[in-house]
Design an enzyme around this catalytic site. Structure first.
Site, PDB file in Angstrom:
ATOM      1  N   TYR A  82       3.537  13.559  -4.143  1.00  5.10           N
ATOM      2  CA  TYR A  82       3.595  12.301  -4.894  1.00  5.10           C
ATOM      3  C   TYR A  82       4.685  12.377  -5.964  1.00  5.10           C
ATOM      4  O   TYR A  82       4.871  13.406  -6.619  1.00  5.10           O
ATOM      5  CB  TYR A  82       2.250  12.003  -5.569  1.00  5.10           C
ATOM      6  CG  TYR A  82       2.266  10.721  -6.375  1.00  5.10           C
ATOM      7  CD1 TYR A  82       2.095   9.487  -5.751  1.00  5.10           C
ATOM      8  CD2 TYR A  82       2.491  10.743  -7.749  1.00  5.10           C
ATOM      9  CE1 TYR A  82       2.151   8.308  -6.479  1.00  5.10           C
ATOM     10  CE2 TYR A  82       2.538   9.572  -8.489  1.00  5.10           C
ATOM     11  CZ  TYR A  82       2.370   8.357  -7.844  1.00  5.10           C
ATOM     12  OH  TYR A  82       2.430   7.189  -8.573  1.00  5.10           O
ATOM     13  N   ASP A 162       1.081  -3.762  -8.105  1.00  4.74           N
ATOM     14  CA  ASP A 162       2.334  -3.205  -8.583  1.00  4.74           C
ATOM     15  C   ASP A 162       3.587  -4.027  -8.304  1.00  4.74           C
ATOM     16  O   ASP A 162       4.490  -4.062  -9.133  1.00  4.74           O
ATOM     17  CB  ASP A 162       2.556  -1.829  -7.949  1.00  4.74           C
ATOM     18  CG  ASP A 162       1.410  -0.869  -8.194  1.00  4.74           C
ATOM     19  OD1 ASP A 162       0.416  -1.269  -8.822  1.00  4.74           O
ATOM     20  OD2 ASP A 162       1.494   0.271  -7.742  1.00  4.74           O
ATOM     21  N   GLU A 392      -5.398   0.694   3.372  1.00  7.40           N
ATOM     22  CA  GLU A 392      -5.159   0.328   1.971  1.00  7.40           C
ATOM     23  C   GLU A 392      -5.122  -1.185   1.790  1.00  7.40           C
ATOM     24  O   GLU A 392      -5.674  -1.731   0.841  1.00  7.40           O
ATOM     25  CB  GLU A 392      -3.829   0.948   1.518  1.00  7.40           C
ATOM     26  CG  GLU A 392      -3.443   0.646   0.082  1.00  7.40           C
ATOM     27  CD  GLU A 392      -2.127   1.318  -0.310  1.00  7.40           C
ATOM     28  OE1 GLU A 392      -1.737   1.210  -1.488  1.00  7.40           O
ATOM     29  OE2 GLU A 392      -1.477   1.946   0.566  1.00  7.40           O
TER      30      GLU A 392
END
Length: 427
Positions: A82, A162, A392
């Protein structure tokens, strides 16, 4: 897949993503603990293991900063899959964390956990109550220093949503000249056409650098952050959280916290009203640096129902809009207006459906007396998971899964929608 098998699969996903007291959203793409993900994960665990649900919340609140903020990422174990990791954030906590927060859904979930087993959960609820009050007070001071009833976000990641088109104009003022070279990790896990563009990521990292260079000092950030936006989603979620915190404090006999939460809620209610835009026909975010409302609608326009108390005249405009959106796509609720030219059914937050947002919108609509729409959204959410699995997010056009697979909060919402905990009315 039969629903009983999906129940078992959802539980399996939560257990598989459990890292020992905290849960990652999904392996690889998101290998750490995320703030609002953990809160929703607790909602899912509550359907079959309430002790584990409490542990999830407690592990999140254990990383609360001294000033009250609860960070958006907790780097419990270092994992280079990440980016940006702890080095880019430059915080001094142990374990390291990011320097920003996320939508504060935790108080709503904690109230629900307490209501499931009031006597058994009292001690844990009392401990969480104090931490949640400190977090909400941090929002009121660090992110609303002018006292106008609108809390600001300093990064699109704080919104949890986001990559909305809402952020395009505020982000256009962010200087990226000093960002330098870096290697993204997200596109190694998910197709690039489902993720933010490079120029957007450059601005995300410039904002991280601004916070790091200012040592995440709230006063310096409030004075100079190039991104200072009142997100309708965060403000609506915080208003609901304050009302739930006040109700929980009342049930636990803490009049001091109940009174503080009530006062903060009253201020937020006035602020949320100012996010209404007649031109857009709904609630929109506000760039507080330039006093500019967003000009298009996202699914956040319907989150004030979740907060409670949408005036009748505004509900009369929002409900037909929501019906129009649902009729324009195969599944709802798209994260962005499906009739707008910027709509993209698979790109991150520019169109895809998110089960957690559907859950909040459906909760709000049910409490507001729009049971038919709430049922339609819940039905669509379950249909998407039956069709594509625990992704997701999902395309509202064809239902395909997008983003990460075996996603914890999608599994949690499946469990919450099929074996829901008692729904408490908004206080």
């Amino acid at each position: 897949m039969e629903d009983t098998k999906l129940d078992l699969r959802a539980k399996e996903i939560l257990r598989t993503n459990d890292r020992g007291g905290y849960t990652v959203p999904t392996a690889g793409l998101y290998p750490y603990q995320w703030n609002w993900d953990s809160a929703f994960v607790a909602l899912g665990f509550a359907a079959f293991d309430i002790d584990r649900a409490w542990t999830e919340v407690e592990s999140l609140l254990a990383s609360q900063w001294p000033d009250g903020m609860v960070p958006h990422i907790i780097f419990q174990r270092i994992d280079d899959s990440y980016f940006p990791g702890p080095d880019q954030w430059g915080t001094t906590t142990s374990p390291p964390t990011s320097g920003i927060t996320q939508p504060p859904v935790a108080a709503t979930i904690v109230r629900r956990l307490h209501d499931l087993e009031p006597a058994k959960g009292r001690r844990r609820a009392e401990a969480a109550l104090v931490a949640l009050d400190r977090w909400h007070e941090w929002f009121a001071t660090a992110r609303d220093p002018a006292g106008r009833g609108l809390v600001a976000i300093i990064h699109p990641w704080e919104s949890g949503r986001d990559n909305l088109p809402d952020w395009d104009r505020p982000l256009s003022f962010v200087d990226t000249s000093k960002v330098g070279a870096y290697q993204r990790r997200d596109t190694q896990h998910v197709a690039a056409d489902q993720r933010p563009h490079q120029h957007e990521y450059d601005r995300y990292l410039a904002l991280v650098a601004f916070g790091r260079d200012n040592r995440w000092d709230p006063a310096a950030i409030a004075a100079g952050s190039p991104f200072w936006v009142a997100d309708v989603g965060v403000n609506a979620i915080l208003l609901r959280a304050e009302r739930d915190l006040a109700a929980l404090a009342g049930a636990l006999g803490d009049s001091g916290i109940a009174d503080r939460a009530t006062r903060r809620a009253e201020r937020l209610e006035d602020g949320l009203a100012s996010l209404w835009s007649d031109a857009a026909g709904g609630y929109v975010s506000l760039d507080l640096r330039r006093e500019e409302h967003a000009t298009t609608l996202s699914a956040g326009a319907f989150l004030p129902f979740y907060a409670g108390g949408v005036p009748a005249d505004r509900a009369e405009r929002l409900i037909p809009t929501l019906r129009h959106w649902l009729d324009a796509v195969r599944y709802g609720v798209p994260s962005f207006d499906p009739t707008d030219p910027q709509f993209d059914p698979i790109r991150y937050w520019r169109g895809p459906i998110w089960a957690v947002v559907n859950w909040m919108i459906a909760e709000g609509l049910a409490n507001a007396g729009h049971a038919d729409l709430a049922d339609r959204i819940r039905t669509d959410t379950r249909a998407l998971i039956r069709r594509s699995g625990f992704y997701e997010s999902f395309s509202p056009v064809d239902g395909r899964g997008c983003g990460g697979k075996d996603f914890s909060w999608t599994a949690a919402i499946w469990l919450a929608m099929t074996a829901p905990a008692p729904v408490a009315a908004v206080a």
